[in-house]
Structure formats: structure tokens, C-alpha cells
Design an enzyme around this catalytic site. Structure first.
Site, PDB file in Angstrom:
ATOM      1  N   ARG A 163      37.318  76.531 -23.618  1.00 37.98           N
ATOM      2  CA  ARG A 163      38.619  76.134 -24.168  1.00 37.98           C
ATOM      3  C   ARG A 163      39.678  76.074 -23.077  1.00 37.98           C
ATOM      4  NH1 ARG A 163      40.578  79.831 -26.593  1.00 37.98           N
ATOM      5  NH2 ARG A 163      38.973  81.376 -26.163  1.00 37.98           N
TER       6      ARG A 163
ATOM      7  N   LYS B 165      38.069  77.481 -32.754  1.00 39.55           N
ATOM      8  CA  LYS B 165      39.071  78.531 -32.584  1.00 39.55           C
ATOM      9  C   LYS B 165      40.457  78.040 -33.023  1.00 39.55           C
ATOM     10  CE  LYS B 165      37.261  82.483 -31.058  1.00 39.55           C
ATOM     11  NZ  LYS B 165      35.835  82.461 -30.848  1.00 39.55           N
TER      12      LYS B 165
ATOM     13  N   HIS C 219      39.053  88.955 -35.407  1.00 40.62           N
ATOM     14  CA  HIS C 219      38.085  88.401 -34.465  1.00 40.62           C
ATOM     15  C   HIS C 219      36.943  89.419 -34.335  1.00 40.62           C
ATOM     16  CE1 HIS C 219      37.034  86.893 -30.164  1.00 40.62           C
ATOM     17  NE2 HIS C 219      36.493  86.113 -31.065  1.00 40.62           N
TER      18      HIS C 219
ATOM     19  N   SER D  35      35.335  88.028 -25.735  1.00 41.24           N
ATOM     20  CA  SER D  35      34.185  87.183 -25.421  1.00 41.24           C
ATOM     21  C   SER D  35      33.180  87.927 -24.530  1.00 41.24           C
ATOM     22  CB  SER D  35      34.673  85.916 -24.723  1.00 41.24           C
ATOM     23  OG  SER D  35      33.596  85.047 -24.542  1.00 41.24           O
TER      24      SER D  35
ATOM     25  N   LYS E 227      29.510  90.656 -29.830  1.00 40.55           N
ATOM     26  CA  LYS E 227      29.697  90.449 -31.278  1.00 40.55           C
ATOM     27  C   LYS E 227      28.504  89.722 -31.890  1.00 40.55           C
ATOM     28  CE  LYS E 227      33.590  88.195 -30.938  1.00 40.55           C
ATOM     29  NZ  LYS E 227      33.674  88.304 -29.459  1.00 40.55           N
ATOM     30  N   THR E 228      28.136  88.592 -31.272  1.00 39.01           N
ATOM     31  CA  THR E 228      27.054  87.782 -31.831  1.00 39.01           C
ATOM     32  C   THR E 228      25.709  88.481 -31.640  1.00 39.01           C
ATOM     33  OG1 THR E 228      28.295  85.755 -31.435  1.00 39.01           O
ATOM     34  CG2 THR E 228      25.914  85.527 -31.680  1.00 39.01           C
TER      35      THR E 228
ATOM     36  N   ASP F  42      31.661  85.981 -35.829  1.00 34.43           N
ATOM     37  CA  ASP F  42      32.882  85.837 -35.007  1.00 34.43           C
ATOM     38  C   ASP F  42      34.233  85.962 -35.711  1.00 34.43           C
ATOM     39  OD1 ASP F  42      33.690  85.292 -32.241  1.00 34.43           O
ATOM     40  OD2 ASP F  42      34.586  83.472 -33.041  1.00 34.43           O
TER      41      ASP F  42
ATOM     42  N   ARG G 109      25.935  77.523 -24.506  1.00 37.87           N
ATOM     43  CA  ARG G 109      26.046  77.980 -25.897  1.00 37.87           C
ATOM     44  C   ARG G 109      25.071  77.239 -26.794  1.00 37.87           C
ATOM     45  NH1 ARG G 109      30.133  81.927 -27.703  1.00 37.87           N
ATOM     46  NH2 ARG G 109      31.540  82.127 -25.946  1.00 37.87           N
TER      47      ARG G 109
HETATM   48  P1  ATP Z   1      32.173  85.257 -27.935  1.00 39.67           P
HETATM   49  O1  ATP Z   1      33.437  85.774 -28.580  1.00 39.67           O
HETATM   50  O2  ATP Z   1      32.462  84.481 -26.706  1.00 39.67           O
HETATM   51  O3  ATP Z   1      31.288  84.540 -28.912  1.00 39.67           O
HETATM   52  P2  ATP Z   1      30.474  87.637 -28.171  1.00 39.67           P
HETATM   53  O4  ATP Z   1      31.258  88.900 -28.295  1.00 39.67           O
HETATM   54  O5  ATP Z   1      29.860  87.102 -29.407  1.00 39.67           O
HETATM   55  O6  ATP Z   1      31.357  86.553 -27.380  1.00 39.67           O
HETATM   56  P3  ATP Z   1      27.786  87.631 -27.207  1.00 39.67           P
HETATM   57  O7  ATP Z   1      27.554  86.185 -27.423  1.00 39.67           O
HETATM   58  O8  ATP Z   1      27.114  88.576 -28.125  1.00 39.67           O
HETATM   59  O9  ATP Z   1      29.339  87.957 -27.121  1.00 39.67           O
HETATM   60  O10 ATP Z   1      27.415  87.928 -25.703  1.00 39.67           O
HETATM   61  C1  ATP Z   1      26.948  89.131 -25.178  1.00 39.67           C
HETATM   62  C2  ATP Z   1      26.106  88.759 -23.966  1.00 39.67           C
HETATM   63  O11 ATP Z   1      25.798  89.903 -23.205  1.00 39.67           O
HETATM   64  C3  ATP Z   1      24.811  88.122 -24.394  1.00 39.67           C
HETATM   65  O12 ATP Z   1      24.515  87.115 -23.469  1.00 39.67           O
HETATM   66  C4  ATP Z   1      23.816  89.294 -24.290  1.00 39.67           C
HETATM   67  O13 ATP Z   1      22.512  88.860 -24.019  1.00 39.67           O
HETATM   68  C5  ATP Z   1      24.390  90.060 -23.109  1.00 39.67           C
HETATM   69  N1  ATP Z   1      24.145  91.515 -23.101  1.00 39.67           N
HETATM   70  C6  ATP Z   1      23.593  92.202 -22.090  1.00 39.67           C
HETATM   71  N2  ATP Z   1      23.566  93.515 -22.349  1.00 39.67           N
HETATM   72  C7  ATP Z   1      24.123  93.693 -23.563  1.00 39.67           C
HETATM   73  C8  ATP Z   1      24.366  94.846 -24.377  1.00 39.67           C
HETATM   74  N3  ATP Z   1      24.060  96.069 -23.970  1.00 39.67           N
HETATM   75  N4  ATP Z   1      24.946  94.649 -25.583  1.00 39.67           N
HETATM   76  C9  ATP Z   1      25.282  93.411 -25.994  1.00 39.67           C
HETATM   77  N5  ATP Z   1      25.077  92.286 -25.260  1.00 39.67           N
HETATM   78  C10 ATP Z   1      24.491  92.421 -24.049  1.00 39.67           C
HETATM   79 MN    MN Z   2      30.062  85.265 -30.406  1.00 34.75          MN
END
Ligand code: ATP
Ligand code: MN
Length: 526
Positions: A54, A196, A215, A233, A237-238, A252, A316
Site C-alpha cells: 500500500r 484496507k 485490526h 503486519s 495474525k493470519t 484480519d 501474498r
Molecule cells: P498482515 O497484517 O500483514 O496480514 P499478519 O499479522 O497476518 O500480517 P502473518 O501473515 O501471520 O502476519 O505473518 C507472520 C509471518 O511470520 C509468516 O510469514 C510466518 O510464517 C512467520 N513466522 C515465523 N515465526 C513465527 C512465529 N513464531 N509466529 C508467527 N509467525 C511466524
Molecule cells: Mn494477515
């Protein structure tokens, strides 16, 4: 094709209007338009153009009444005049008029009380595919009566040559006109602006009606107990809400009203960098036909190399939530029992898991901390902190304390537990320690969700005064207390003190908040 007329769409003329195409039709269009190629899994892969993320600096709201009294104007929510909006709106309409367009209708918000109908007008089939994946898909029988509450006009290829005269940041623009219920986008192809962007609008509409918007990701256990995962980010979360043992509500964006929690979206948007089937089997399995991969690199046979960062680190995949077998069909559940704040602490200072008091929960929510690892090209290994209120300040049109007060009230009312989980480094900061394994973090979360964490003895770590368990099933006890996990204790103390000082500095902007409690007491102390 549909009966949508130019007038109906607010355009001067239209060529072909591809309205609410099916997944198969979109796939055919993407192929025919050469918008992407197909991975061996059958998944469409596209490049999102110059923009692989973004453009937050190009986001504006039209400054007009009554919304201007509610918006927290500043670096995040920047004003643009109604005149400039009208000028750019005309440019967008001229630009889109006469073109072949993809029009996609979707809902934001699973709760009927607050649901919004949104129409997206885009140039590319993949953009239609993206919003179809991300928003709640209307039943076919509901489509003829679809009446948009809000419209997004996406003129990706139109850049604003007059941006300097307009006093804007660049030729890219993402502008929300709340009173007209319209957003216009120009100069960027990135689909995340639409996702978003509507999230931002939900964050405007809902709290003004007393409903909290968040969020966060959300899932629900077999016992019906709901957990929320807040985080900026890349904090997990995901990854962490996608759990074979729990139904996924959403990854999200959620609302929290008197009946409980509901997803705003109908799909997920997962990071794929370094994605491994072994550690994230559900997300890996969701990458199939109807999903849409962005900016990944594949060989001639369509085999994707998820470790390849050559286009961007922000690779993504979007997929409809049905691609996660264990998802919540209604996209709604009851009141949350546990709230987990995720921080990816590249300093390695925060404990892998700590239990928060009510006051600490407010402090860490308002602080919205994570840290990123800076580019290593020039040997920079120093992490960069990010403090973003409510773990999503970039998407909050109202003042952060509006959301924080709503959350605090709800947590109090329903006796919700709060925890802080560090998904980042342990045993040392970036370059010395290593990132907590996904397995280890999941064990911390399981301990929270099954309540076993409460059987442990707790100890308090220095500076941050965080209560951390001494033992937890599935986690190496050595790692639970970060100071113990660091070989060099002096270095831990120095780093912790430095990070504590950054928290304190950041929180200065909230010390004069007037809800009668000085939350700095709940934060780190030097
Ligand atoms: P966004 O808001 O951008 O969608 P998000 O909070 O959903 O971000 P995720 O997509 O879950 O974040 O990204 C976490 C990344 O970190 C993933 O690529 C995951 O494989 C990696 N990772 C490595 N170690 C960990 C951990 N201990 N816990 C969670 N994720 C981990
Ligand atoms: Mn996410």
C-alpha cells in the site's frame, strides 16, 4: 456481462461491463488478458505492478462536514479539499468511461446490523478476483437487488500529473469522500488499497455507533470460546489464527458488538514468504484454484519458490475463507474470552508470552508495538521499532483513544483476559538469537487457550514488569524468561533498557488522556 448502465455506474459511457463474474469466468479473463500465469497447483499468479504494497502517504479524506469533526487529522489522516476531490473524481470518471470494466459487488461486515454493501469498479480481472476473495460474497439470489452503500472507483493506470499543484504527496492518490460514499484510487494497482480502504471506512462507521472495530484475527474453540489476535503486519495474525483445532472466524478485520465478534471479510490474505507446508499446512493447502497469488516467483513448470524475494518480500495469497476447512460458516461467534497482542520483537527483549493486567492491556494496546528487521544490504542489523496505536493506527480515521476506550470497557464488562505474545526473537536480538518457532508460539497460545498457563508459577521480568510463566507445556523453559535466554545478561539489560525508553517516549502522547488513569504506570519503568 450485465445490465449495468453507464448512468448506473456514474460513468459517461461504458464498453463491456463484466459484472460479478464467477471464479471460472475470472480465471478465463485473467488468462485471455495475459494478466498472469498459472501455478502447478492451478492457482492464478499475478504481479501487482509497480506497487507491491500500500501507499499510506497517498491516502486522504475530503475535508468537509460532518465527518471533519470526527476525523483525527494528522500524518495518517490527511485532508484534501472538496474541489480537488471533484477535479480528480472527474478525471477518474473520464478515464474509466468507455473502457471494458470489471464490476464486483461484495459485503463488508458479517453482522446484518452493520453490514455495508460495496461496489468495486476496476480495470483488471485480477482486481475483481482479489475483491471477490476478500469481501463477503453475496448469494447469487441477492445480486439483482444489490444496492451499494459505497463505491470504489479504481483507475490504476491514471496518475495525477497535477499532484504538486494540488499539494499532494505524489501522482498516486487514494481518497475517501465519506459524505458521498465514494473512494477514488489512481496510480496504483495494489489490491490492498481496496481491502484496507474499506476497513478504514468500517473503522469510521462502527465506533460512531458504539461498536468496536479491530485490526485482529479471530478464532473459536470447540467449547465456543473466542480468541482475538491483535498485531501489526507480519506479527502472526493470519498464521496463528489458522489452527486445525479451532474454527477460523477471520484473519484480519473484525467488529465486536453486543452479541459478539464478527468478521468484516469473506477471505484471507496470507503472507507467503518462506511459506512451508510443514509449519503452515492449512495456508499451504488453501493455495489452489480460486486463490490468487501475488508477486511470487515460479519456474517454467509453475512450481513456486516461496523463498524468492526478488519481486518483493511482501508476497501474498488471497483466498476465500472456505479454503480453510475449519472455518466458521457464519463468520460470527460470541464474546471473546482471551485477547492476545502479538509483537514481533526483533530486539528479543519481550518474553514469548506474558499475562497482562487490565492496565497493562490498555498500555500495550495503545502502544501497538512491533519491530522490523531493517534491510541488511549495508550490514544494518539494528531492528526498527514500530509503534502503531491499537495495532493498526494506519487504518483508524478516529482518534486511537476512541477504540482503546471501547476495548477497555468491553474487556472490563466481560472479564476478558489479555496476553502479550512475542512472535519475534528469543535468546538475543536479530543477528544473535533466533526467531521463536511457529511451533513454540503455538504452544504458548495453546497454554493460554486451554488455561494451563494459569497452573504455572509466574515471575516478573525487569524493566517491562511483565509476568511470564516459568514453565509451559511444549516450550523450552529456558526461553520463557528472556533474560535467562540471553547468554550475555549485560547486553540483555542494556537492550531492554533501550527498548523500555522507546516505549516511554512513544507513550508521552497519551499521558494527558483524560479517562482518569495514568497508564504509564502499567508500562515499562527505567
Ligand atoms: P498482515 O497484517 O500483514 O496480514 P499478519 O499479522 O497476518 O500480517 P502473518 O501473515 O501471520 O502476519 O505473518 C507472520 C509471518 O511470520 C509468516 O510469514 C510466518 O510464517 C512467520 N513466522 C515465523 N515465526 C513465527 C512465529 N513464531 N509466529 C508467527 N509467525 C511466524
Ligand atoms: Mn494477515
Amino acid at each position: 456481462m450485465s445490465g449495468l448502465s453507464a448512468e448506473n455506474l456514474g460513468l459517461k459511457s461504458v464498453a463491456k461491463v463484466y459484472h460479478n463474474l464467477s471464479y471460472d469466468e475470472l480465471f478465463q479473463h485473467e488468462n485471455a488478458n495475459k494478466e498472469g500465469s498459472v501455478a502447478d497447483s492451478g492457482t492464478m499468479m499475478v504481479d501487482t505492478g509497480t506497487f507491491t504494497g500500500r501507499s499510506p502517504k497517498d491516502k486522504y479524506f475530503v475535508e468537509q462536514s460532518p465527518s471533519q469533526e470526527h476525523i483525527a487529522w494528522g500524518k495518517i489522516n490527511k485532508p484534501v479539499s472538496a474541489e480537488i476531490f471533484d477535479e480528480l473524481y472527474d478525471d477518474v470518471i473520464d478515464y474509466l468511461s468507455g473502457k471494458d470494466l470489471y464490476v464486483t459487488d461484495g459485503y463488508a461486515g458479517a453482522s446484518a446490523d452493520t453490514q455495508k454493501s460495496v461496489r468495486f469498479i476496476t480495470e483488471f480481472a485480477w482486481q475483481s478476483h482479489f475483491v471477490k476473495n476478500m469481501f463477503i460474497r453475496p448469494e447469487t439470489s441477492d445480486l439483482p437487488d444489490f444496492a451499494p452503500d459505497f463505491r470504489v472507483y479504481n483507475a490504476s493506470n491514471l496518475s495525477n500529473e497535477k499532484w504538486e499543484k494540488h499539494g499532494l504527496n505524489s501522482e498516486v492518490f487514494v481518497i475517501f469522500n465519506i459524505e458521498k460514499n465514494i473512494a477514488i484510487i489512481g496510480g496504483t494497482w495494489y489490491g490492498g488499497e481496496m481491502k484496507k480502504g474499506i476497513f478504514t471506512m468500517m473503522n469510521y462507521w462502527l465506533p460512531l455507533n458504539g461498536i468496536l472495530s479491530m485490526h485482529c484475527s479471530a478464532n473459536v474453540g470447540k467449547d465456543g470460546e473466542v480468541a482475538l489476535f491483535f498485531g501489526l503486519s507480519g506479527t502472526g495474525k493470519t498464521t496463528l489464527s489458522t489452527d486445525a483445532e479451532r474454527e477460523l472466524i477471520g484473519d484480519d478485520e473484525h467488529g465486536w458488538d453486543d452479541s459478539g465478534v464478527f468478521n468484516f471479510e469473506g477471505g484471507c490474505y496470507a503472507k507467503t514468504i518462506d511459506l512451508a507446508q510443514e509449519s503452515e499446512p492449512e495456508i499451504y493447502g488453501a493455495i489452489k484454484r480460486d486463490a490468487l497469488l501475488e508477486n511470487v516467483v515460479a519456474n517454467a513448470e509453475g512450481v513456486v519458490d516461496y523463498t524468492d524475494k526478488s519481486k518483493t518480500e511482501n508476497t501474498r495469497v488471497s483466498y476465500p475463507i472456505e479454503h480453510i476447512d475449519n472455518h466458521r460458516k457464519s463468520l460470527q461467534a460470541g464474546l471473546p474470552k482471551n485477547i492476545i497482542f502479538l509483537s514481533c520483537d526483533a530486539f528479543g527483549v519481550l518474553p514469548p508470552v506474558s499475562k497482562l493486567s487490565k492496565e497493562q492491556a490498555m498500555y500495550y494496546f495503545l502502544s501497538g508495538y512491533t519491530a522490523k528487521v531493517a534491510g541488511t544490504e549495508r550490514g544494518i542489523t539494528e531492528p526498527v521499532t514500530a509503534f502503531s496505536a491499537c495495532f493498526g493506527e494506519a487504518f483508524l480515521p478516529l482518534h486511537p483513544t476512541v477504540y482503546a476506550e471501547l476495548l477497555g470497557k468491553k474487556m472490563q464488562e466481560h472479564g476478558v483476559n489479555a496476553y502479550l505474545v512475542n512472535t519475534g526473537w528469543v535468546g538475543g536480538g536479530y543477528g544473535v538469537g533466533k526467531r521463536m518457532s511457529i511451533k513454540g508460539t503455538r504452544a504458548c497460545i495453546n497454554g493460554i487457550l486451554d488455561g494451563s498457563i494459569n497452573d504455572s508459577e509466574f515471575e516478573v521480568v525487569p524493566f517491562f514488569q511483565l509476568s511470564t510463566p516459568k514453565t509451559l507445556a511444549g516450550v523450552d523453559s529456558e526461553l520463557l524468561n528472556p533474560r535467562n535466554a540471553w547468554a550475555d545478561k549485560d547486553s540483555y539489560d542494556a537492550t531492554a533498557e533501550k527498548l523500555a525508553a522507546m516505549f516511554i517516549e512513544n507513550f508521552k502522547k497519551y499521558t494527558d488522556s483524560n479517562d482518569g488513569f495514568d497508564y504509564t504506570q502499567a508500562g515499562p519503568q527505567l
